[in-house]
Design a protein around this motif. Structure first.
Motif: not given
Length: 441
Positions: A148-151, A161-169, A217-224
């Motif tokens: 949900a908050e991936a970058y 495919i990077s929801p962490s960039l914000g609601k206007k992205s 696709i996932a960052d396996s430590v789920f940083s963002s």
């Protein structure tokens, strides 16, 4: 932006800094952002320290780009030596390019380690962009599932495919999101099953709308998402569901790779999962722009037979020299062992502080990567963004640099270079204690 300077709140700046900010705004425009309520001016760096033009020293506990520390002599020497000899692209035969590719591929387990192919880019964004192209070409589908908050980068394709960039992205119409493995709020034994079920539901939704799954696709430590490093049994069941649907599993190792987690060179290996594609970035060249991916051979054979791939600067001679120096240093200087040892000291210290401050809801970490989750009360686990950002800035005022992460920017993100020492750790922990005491009321 979490932990971003607000140019409308500049009254507290010195005249010199205010003039610099105004000039920056005029020349670079508003899209470029500065860190911290009071921005930091940096003139030089060495090891784990940054210095401003007045000689003030800042402890860098945030920068994973220079994972070996700033201006690492081995990397500097490799870049300088190669730049004096040759810097050209991959369309000429060059042994160092193949030597590095072979060394890199041999660090992986499973099929990628036996038969994988390497492809080189300049940035992690480009690597993820290329991975998406390959996945979509192979599956003939466009659907992608992320947390949900991936970058995953800032090119057009990966920003979508990077929801962490914000609601206007703007997000891709065939992007679907699942909840991250929130080990603070969910029963640990249920997380893997829940994630796999969420992925299955999103695949069904993609298919119902006339598409299907190209890749998870996932960052396996789920940083963002907030840095969820345990449990490590959540990605294997997801991979099983993804492959059953004909999709590819892409491991984004930009944050978790190159020994960051201490016990494993690659984050996905902690989860005992074999990806179809692994993408690499930031720490790969210790600040020099080099990135890439390792991919199953049949995927790139299919892709490459239909279209050519060329990147003018990706995999150039100097980039490869930098990358080789970085990988050699990580392995030969036992930096993973250092990350495990010093990281353990920091994790123990942060957990001691958790017992001291009741607004610390959770402390998480692996190797030299840590999350300190601040909450308004422990029972309801309500995020406390204001206190977290105040703590980040209180640390900055002590000349210790960290940041914040998570959907609510309430999680302190601490990510020192892999060469951090016990003395550096002690200074960091003292600073965190001071900052939390300052924001206690």
């Amino acid at each position: 932006m979490a932990n971003g300077f607000n140019p409308r709140d500049a009254a507290h700046l010195t005249d010199e800094d205010a003039a610099h900010v105004a000039r920056r705004q005029r020349l670079l425009g508003p899209a470029y952002r500065l860190f911290y309520k009071t921005p930091v001016e940096i003139s030089r760096a060495k090891g784990v320290f940054l210095y401003d033009k007045h000689g003030n020293e800042y402890l860098d506990a945030y920068n994973n780009v220079v994972s070996l520390g700033h201006a690492h002599p081995r990397v500097v020497a490799a870049i300088q030596k190669q730049l004096e000899v040759l810097c050209t692209h991959t369309r000429y035969m060059q042994d160092p390019l193949l030597d590095y590719a072979e060394t890199l591929i041999n660090t992986f387990g499973g099929e990628l380690g036996r038969t994988g192919c390497a492809m080189f880019t300049c940035t992690g964004s480009e690597a993820n962009d290329l991975a998406l192209r390959i996945a979509r070409y192979h599956t003939r589908r466009t659907g992608v599932i992320v947390t949900a908050e991936a970058y995953h980068g800032n090119s057009g394709a990966v920003a979508a495919i990077s929801p962490s960039l914000g609601k206007k992205s703007a997000l891709h119409p065939c992007l679907r999101m699942i909840a991250p493995p929130d080990s603070y709020r969910l029963p640990l034994a249920e997380i893997g099953r829940r994630m796999a079920e969420d992925v299955a539901r999103q695949i069904a939704d993609l298919e119902r709308h006339g598409d299907g799954l190209a890749a998870f696709i996932a960052d396996s430590v789920f940083s963002s998402d907030g840095l969820y490093v345990d449990p490590t049994d959540v990605l294997a069941p997801v991979a099983e569901v993804v492959r059953k649907a004909g999709g590819l599993f892409i491991a984004d190792e930009v944050q978790s790779g190159f020994g960051r987690t201490g016990t494993h060179l690659w984050g996905h290996a902690r989860h005992k999962v074999d990806p179809d594609i692994v993408t690499l970035g930031k720490p790969m060249g210790n600040g020099y722009p080099v990135a890439g991916l390792v991919v199953r051979p049949e995927l790139v054979a299919e892709f490459g037979a239909s279209m050519r791939y060329f990147n003018t600067f990706g995999g150039n001679s100097v980039a490869i020299a930098a990358a080789q120096a970085v990988l050699d240093t990580v392995l030969e200087d036992n930096l993973m062992d250092n990350a495990t040892r010093v990281g353990g000291e920091i994790l123990d210290g942060l957990r001691t502080l958790q017992n001291k401050y009741d607004f610390i809801g959770d402390v998480r970490g692996a190797g030299l990567y840590f999350a300190v989750e601040l909450v308004k009360d422990r029972d309801r686990k309500v995020p406390d963004m204001d206190r977290a950002l105040a703590a980040v800035n209180a640390l900055r005022d002590q000349r210790i640099l960290i940041s914040a992460t998570g959907a609510d920017a309430h999680i302190l993100k601490i990510r020192p270079p892999l060469v951090f020492t016990s003395a550096n750790a002690a200074r960091l922990l003292e600073g965190v204690d001071n900052a939390l005491r300052a924001v206690q009321t």
